[in-house]
Design an enzyme around this catalytic site. Structure first.
Site, PDB file in Angstrom:
ATOM      1  N   HIS A   1      -0.788   3.785   4.614  1.00 17.53           N
ATOM      2  CA  HIS A   1      -2.196   4.859   3.793  1.00 17.53           C
ATOM      3  C   HIS A   1      -2.219   5.622   4.502  1.00 17.53           C
ATOM      4  O   HIS A   1      -2.223   6.708   6.118  1.00 17.53           O
ATOM      5  CB  HIS A   1      -3.688   3.971   3.973  1.00 17.53           C
TER       6      HIS A   1
ATOM      7  N   GLU B   1       0.470  -1.217  -0.232  1.00 21.07           N
ATOM      8  CA  GLU B   1      -0.283   0.105   0.058  1.00 21.07           C
ATOM      9  C   GLU B   1       1.128   1.532  -0.170  1.00 21.07           C
ATOM     10  O   GLU B   1       1.391   1.527   0.881  1.00 21.07           O
ATOM     11  CB  GLU B   1      -0.723   0.117   0.782  1.00 21.07           C
TER      12      GLU B   1
ATOM     13  N   ASP C   1       0.613  -0.339  -4.933  1.00 18.51           N
ATOM     14  CA  ASP C   1       0.637  -0.312  -6.317  1.00 18.51           C
ATOM     15  C   ASP C   1      -0.212   1.102  -6.128  1.00 18.51           C
ATOM     16  O   ASP C   1      -0.287   1.490  -7.535  1.00 18.51           O
ATOM     17  CB  ASP C   1      -1.535  -0.779  -4.864  1.00 18.51           C
ATOM     18  N   HIS C   2       0.439   2.470  -5.825  1.00 16.92           N
ATOM     19  CA  HIS C   2       0.658   3.774  -6.321  1.00 16.92           C
ATOM     20  C   HIS C   2       1.133   4.930  -5.221  1.00 16.92           C
ATOM     21  O   HIS C   2       1.839   4.099  -4.034  1.00 16.92           O
ATOM     22  CB  HIS C   2      -1.110   3.980  -6.538  1.00 16.92           C
TER      23      HIS C   2
ATOM     24  N   THR D   1      -5.839   1.845  -5.515  1.00 18.90           N
ATOM     25  CA  THR D   1      -5.508   0.298  -4.957  1.00 18.90           C
ATOM     26  C   THR D   1      -6.506  -0.295  -6.261  1.00 18.90           C
ATOM     27  O   THR D   1      -5.999  -1.491  -6.602  1.00 18.90           O
ATOM     28  CB  THR D   1      -6.028   0.792  -3.519  1.00 18.90           C
TER      29      THR D   1
END
Length: 647
Positions: free
Chosen positions: A413, A254, A472-473, A298
């Site tokens: 996150h 994440e 993921d990003h 995500t």
């Protein structure tokens, strides 16, 4: 001031001017809109007016002053909500809202902590025009008029509104040719046609998308299929089947960006375990690997992994097209004897996963209900990563082998808060609390990955598994560029911003002794074919845009969702071509050959999703599923092309 008589339409004029100027000020203070010349600045200043003249002007058609004022107040409130909604959204996503995002309401509860970080009591200033109009209505002494505007006068006003709109569009087209037909950049749209017109355009685009599916037929897939098949690299002879028959464990890291890998923060190591893996004899690490997600973040990375298709330019595919037909990696693995599962200690409906996973043919979804969230184990988004890893391996031990389990981590996150006992390093010392906390949550994620490896070994699953991990990003948006400049020690140019889209990609095959650092430029679109080939499964008949990263024929060409791209030699960002080694601007001729193919790939992928075109494709034999009418249509088109060629 309040005793003197004001002209009859003063409230209308005040409303237009107040909302116009407020919008322009918000553009300049709340969004990072790049302005390169005086014309762009003028367009930015003008564009709110083009729609405001029209929508406020509708009040001229009401006879009652009370009704007129209520209408004007309603317009002011609605436009303020639209503008402020984009401000709050932009603070976290560095992007503007699209229509599908507005319908993702079942995510709002889980997004609470991130949303609250983006809202402040001082934001009342974004409703300044509403306050000004309200005061004007209550206090100004409006001069009574014997009669309303004539029909001719109203018509003249509407013509003026239309003239301003077309003048705006004309300037925008001059500044950015084919803006409305070729733009994948929402900032470019807002900058040229304005926030309010952008949302109307977005409604049109989304409506068109829905109509596309209804009107689509298999013939639309012919050109796309030809392109895909002609650009598929052959698998690597050495790596094809290198993990055949093994369990597949894919870990989504994440918000983890590559700038923390093998780096320190104020003398503290951020990712010690992942750093070791980059040098591990059984690990292949890709340092030049990029995320390619859009607004779906995500969920977009999951979509890329499973389908090797690009996410949509607006909204999340998981919401807008969860009922489509897909040929996912999970489906293919299932057909090859794998038990397929996703493990994610969050609510089942978040990002519409409970619906989308059915379309992806994932057999089992172990959501938060499958876990025991003990005291101190909860995080805003669900369950902390370390207990998540421990319990996930316990659940894996019960799965039939071989299995494919995809794990989605949570702790790293936004807004990156940790309990004190989980803080393994100190905060950073920039002016951005978000970046300062990010290093701590990234360190915690690293420790969670170490826990995963330890638990797999303890449960006897490690040796017979291949472990793939990817970021993921981005976690740190462009809103924190000033703080990032402090950490990196250099200016964040469009080139550096593109480099910050690098995310880690690891392929760990225990006992293989195949570990090395692979410098190949690649992206998330390449994950599916790379993984499938490692497991010894052919993909030559699959409709996918990525290529095997181990293949000698793999093209080093990564297209971002907004049209930027990276090759082994150049980076194209901010409409500028950069040398990938030096970061310096270079001749645009270096990037020119890739601009059209980049947009073409995005177009092709978008057409597949919007038209649900994979329902017309048989992936088992690589053939299109066409009706007699569609075949006749294709034959007619082919004959016409041949005739035109002869002429």
């Amino acid at each position: 001031m309040f005793k003197k008589e004001w002209p009859k339409h003063s409230i209308l004029a005040i409303a237009i001017i107040a909302t116009w100027l407020k919008t322009y000020i918000v553009y300049k203070t709340s969004f990072s809109i790049t302005i390169d010349n005086a014309l762009q600045e003028f367009i930015l200043f003008l564009n709110p007016l083009s729609l405001l003249l029209f929508v406020y002007g509708i009040s001229l058609f009401f006879k009652s002053d009370k009704v007129k004022n209520r209408y004007i107040m309603s317009v002011a409130i609605i436009t303020s909500i639209i503008l402020y909604g984009n401000v709050a959204f932009y603070r976290f996503f560095s992007d503007f809202i699209t229509l599908p995002v507005l319908f993702q309401t079942n995510n709002f509860g889980d997004l609470g902590s991130s949303a609250s970080e983006s809202i402040f009591w001082t934001d009342i200033v974004f409703f300044a025009d509403v306050i000004i109009i309200f005061v004007a209505i209550k206090l100004l002494n409006i001069k009574p008029s014997a009669k309303d505007l004539t029909a001719a006068q109203r018509k003249s006003y509407l013509i003026l509104s239309a003239a301003v709109l077309f003048f705006n569009l004309g300037l925008a087209e001059t500044e950015r040719p084919q803006l409305l037909t070729r733009s994948f950049d929402r900032e470019m749209l807002v900058k040229n046609i304005g926030m309010y017109n952008y949302h109307l355009y977005d409604i049109y685009i989304q409506s068109k998308s829905q109509a596309q599916r209804a009107l689509a037929d298999g013939s639309e897939l012919v050109e796309v299929n030809s392109y895909v098949q002609s650009n598929q690299p052959d698998p690597s002879e050495e790596m094809f089947g290198a993990a055949e028959g093994k369990n597949l464990i894919v870990v989504t890291l994440e918000s983890l960006q590559s700038f923390v890998i093998n780096e320190e923060m104020n003398g503290q190591t951020v990712t010690p375990f992942l750093n070791e893996l980059t040098k591990d004899d059984d690990t292949i690490y890709f340092p030049n690997f990029y995320h390619q997600t859009g607004l779906g973040k995500t969920s977009d990375s999951e979509f890329l992994l499973e389908n090797s298709l690009y996410p949509l330019s607006g909204g999340a595919v998981f919401f807008t097209h969860s009922g489509n037909t897909y040929n996912s990696m999970a489906e293919s693995l299932g057909e090859n004897g794998y038990h397929t599962a996703v493990q994610h200690a969050n609510t089942k409906s978040f990002w519409n996963r409970d619906m989308m996973y059915q379309s992806l043919n994932i057999e089992e979804f172990q959501d938060v209900e499958s876990y025991t969230v003990g005291e101190g184990d909860a995080v805003n988004w669900g369950m902390k990563d370390i207990p998540f890893m421990e319990q996930s391996v316990d659940l894996m031990a019960e799965m039939p082998e071989p299995f494919y389990s995809r794990m989605l981590t949570l702790t790293n996150h936004h807004p990156f808060y940790l309990d004190e006992e989980d803080m393994l390093i100190d905060e950073y010392d920039s002016n951005s609390g978000t970046l300062n906390r990010y290093f701590q949550t990234a360190r915690y994620l690293d420790e969670a990955v170490k826990t995963l490896f330890d638990e797999l070994k303890a449960k006897g699953l490690y040796e017979n598994s291949v472990i793939v991990m990817y970021g993921d990003h981005y976690g740190i948006s462009e809103n924190h560029n000033e703080a990032m400049q402090q950490y990196l020690g250099k200016e964040i140019t469009p080139y550096e911003s593109a480099q910050l889209q690098k995310v880690p990609f690891f392929v760990h095959i225990p006992g293989s002794d195949k570990g090395y650092v692979e410098e190949e430029v690649g992206g998330q679109i390449d994950m599916r074919p790379t993984i499938m080939h490692l497991l010894g499964i052919e993909t030559e008949k699959d409709m996918q845009f990525g290529g095997d990263l181990f293949s000698k024929e793999h093209e080093e060409f990564v297209v971002f969702r907004d049209g930027r791209f990276v090759t082994d030699k150049n980076v194209y960002a901010g409409n500028v071509c950069y040398d990938s080694e030096t970061g310096e601007e270079t001749d645009m001729a270096q990037c020119q050959p890739f601009i059209e193919p980049a947009l073409q790939e995005l177009d092709y992928s978008e057409s597949i999703i919007n038209g649900d075109l994979l329902r017309f494709y048989d992936e088992k034999n690589g053939q299109l599923i066409l009706t007699e009418e569609e075949e006749a249509k294709l034959e007619q088109e082919q004959l016409q092309k041949e005739a035109e060629t002869k002429e």
